[in-house]
Design a protein around this motif. Sequence first.
Motif, PDB file in Angstrom:
ATOM      1  N   MET A 115       0.860  -1.170   0.000  1.00 48.44           N
ATOM      2  CA  MET A 115       0.000   0.000   0.000  1.00 48.44           C
ATOM      3  C   MET A 115       0.904   1.230   0.000  1.00 48.44           C
ATOM      4  SD  MET A 115      -2.922  -1.066   2.794  1.00 48.44           S
ATOM      5  CE  MET A 115      -1.742  -1.104   4.143  1.00 48.44           C
ATOM      6  N   ARG A 117       1.564   5.591  -0.351  1.00 52.76           N
ATOM      7  CA  ARG A 117       1.019   6.933  -0.140  1.00 52.76           C
ATOM      8  C   ARG A 117       2.133   7.940  -0.370  1.00 52.76           C
ATOM      9  NH1 ARG A 117       0.683  10.743   3.895  1.00 52.76           N
ATOM     10  NH2 ARG A 117       1.974   9.473   5.270  1.00 52.76           N
ATOM     11  N   ILE A 149      -6.709   3.842   4.479  1.00 53.25           N
ATOM     12  CA  ILE A 149      -6.828   3.580   3.058  1.00 53.25           C
ATOM     13  C   ILE A 149      -8.114   2.826   2.718  1.00 53.25           C
ATOM     14  CG2 ILE A 149      -5.380   1.520   3.287  1.00 53.25           C
ATOM     15  CD1 ILE A 149      -4.421   1.961   0.444  1.00 53.25           C
ATOM     16  N   THR A 179      -8.787  -0.372  -4.386  1.00 49.02           N
ATOM     17  CA  THR A 179      -8.431   0.793  -3.572  1.00 49.02           C
ATOM     18  C   THR A 179      -6.920   0.986  -3.534  1.00 49.02           C
ATOM     19  OG1 THR A 179     -10.383   0.440  -2.185  1.00 49.02           O
ATOM     20  CG2 THR A 179      -8.649   1.834  -1.287  1.00 49.02           C
ATOM     21  N   VAL A 180      -6.173  -0.109  -3.398  1.00 45.86           N
ATOM     22  CA  VAL A 180      -4.718  -0.026  -3.369  1.00 45.86           C
ATOM     23  C   VAL A 180      -4.182   0.524  -4.687  1.00 45.86           C
ATOM     24  CG1 VAL A 180      -2.590  -1.387  -3.280  1.00 45.86           C
ATOM     25  CG2 VAL A 180      -4.429  -1.851  -1.650  1.00 45.86           C
ATOM     26  N   ASP A 182      -5.807   2.338  -6.879  1.00 44.48           N
ATOM     27  CA  ASP A 182      -6.192   3.756  -6.989  1.00 44.48           C
ATOM     28  C   ASP A 182      -5.170   4.649  -6.293  1.00 44.48           C
ATOM     29  OD1 ASP A 182      -8.435   3.306  -8.498  1.00 44.48           O
ATOM     30  OD2 ASP A 182      -9.830   3.312  -6.800  1.00 44.48           O
ATOM     31  N   ASN A 183      -4.686   4.204  -5.149  1.00 43.40           N
ATOM     32  CA  ASN A 183      -3.669   4.984  -4.430  1.00 43.40           C
ATOM     33  C   ASN A 183      -2.342   4.978  -5.168  1.00 43.40           C
ATOM     34  OD1 ASN A 183      -4.344   5.984  -1.397  1.00 43.40           O
ATOM     35  ND2 ASN A 183      -5.672   4.298  -1.983  1.00 43.40           N
ATOM     36  N   TYR A 184      -2.047   3.906  -5.910  1.00 46.79           N
ATOM     37  CA  TYR A 184      -0.859   3.919  -6.777  1.00 46.79           C
ATOM     38  C   TYR A 184      -0.962   5.069  -7.773  1.00 46.79           C
ATOM     39  CZ  TYR A 184       0.341  -0.888  -5.300  1.00 46.79           C
ATOM     40  OH  TYR A 184       0.687  -1.996  -4.586  1.00 46.79           O
ATOM     41  N   ILE A 186      -2.804   7.767  -7.626  1.00 49.88           N
ATOM     42  CA  ILE A 186      -2.736   9.062  -6.950  1.00 49.88           C
ATOM     43  C   ILE A 186      -1.278   9.435  -6.674  1.00 49.88           C
ATOM     44  CG2 ILE A 186      -3.267  10.257  -4.785  1.00 49.88           C
ATOM     45  CD1 ILE A 186      -5.908   8.654  -4.731  1.00 49.88           C
ATOM     46  N   ALA A 187      -0.484   8.468  -6.221  1.00 49.01           N
ATOM     47  CA  ALA A 187       0.937   8.720  -5.951  1.00 49.01           C
ATOM     48  C   ALA A 187       1.682   9.068  -7.239  1.00 49.01           C
ATOM     49  CB  ALA A 187       1.565   7.506  -5.279  1.00 49.01           C
TER      50      ALA A 187
END
Length: 354
Positions: A115, A117, A149, A179-180, A182-184, A186-187
């Motif tokens: 995960m 961020r 998260i 969700t994980v 999606d955060n990739y 975003i980063a």
Amino acid sequence: MARFLRSKVESSGDVPGSLVFIGNQKIEQTIIQVTTFNSTQFEELDIEEIRETQRFIASDTITWIRIYGLHDTAQLKTLGEIFQIHPLALEDILNTGQRPKFEEYDENLFIVLKMLRFDPESEIIQGDQLSIILGNNYLISFHEKPADIFHPVRERLRKHRGRIRECGADYLAYAMLDTVVDNYIIAIEAIGSNTEDLEEAVLTDPSQETLNQITNYKREINYLRKVIRPTRELVINLAKSDTNIFREQTLPFLKDLQDLVSQASEALDSYREMLSDQLNIYNTTVGNKLNEIMKVLTIFAAIFIPLTFIAGIYGTNFDYIPELRYKYSYFILWGIMIAVAGVMLRFFRRKGWM
């Protein structure tokens, strides 16, 4: 401890499947939270003892068990006995530097990934390991520390939004993976935006700070590549798996997730190439500035060479130099030196050297 490879000194030489925690302990005590649900029921509770989870195995609801803190190997061993988790899977759960992968076992599936961020203050990607044990009616997730998260996923369960309460544990696993990923993205978008902002600075003001930023972003991009590439393989293998735990109606969502990870990987490659180009432009711009400086210094050196020669003649220790006693010799000498310098400057300008 390095992000690219965790030290395995403590587990070196152990039998495969040995339970040794590798990583940094991020919370003092292990936290166990349980969510049970179906289309009509929903319950959340905290558990003190790991053996209390045994009653959820034969439950007619879907059970999501969240374990925060991986340092208590005794509790993980007990959990492994209750849910028949393979010792090799438990070993990988305890290794917080484990490469993202997917494994099929007789009783359940094992998924491990990172995960991520992006911290805007330090401009560093922060990562925690997520491990998932997936059975027919249960999902156990292992986290290094509590995080927000998956708050949107829990909210969808609480408020009965979408299809998540109607589907099984396999769809819950998909929702978590989605969700994980999606955060990739975003980063990647955060680093990509900063990378694009650097382009003008590289061309107009290639300072040491600019070089430090390029180097930092390249390091973070490499860390993202280390995480996202194997995650893409994980999702592909998951979509191609013949396991019965993932039902037919969930497979289209996995294929969509595969496209999302591919998009993240392609964006990552684009920004990596952009940073390499910016580094080349930086080196070229700095080299051109250095050449301009050297050109000016060379011009000044070339001008003063004949002047030094002229001055050197009149600095020699001869008794008889005809011009020494002439009244205007000093001014004539300065006139000659200025004329020589002027002719040379005009010559350099005509040649386009300045």
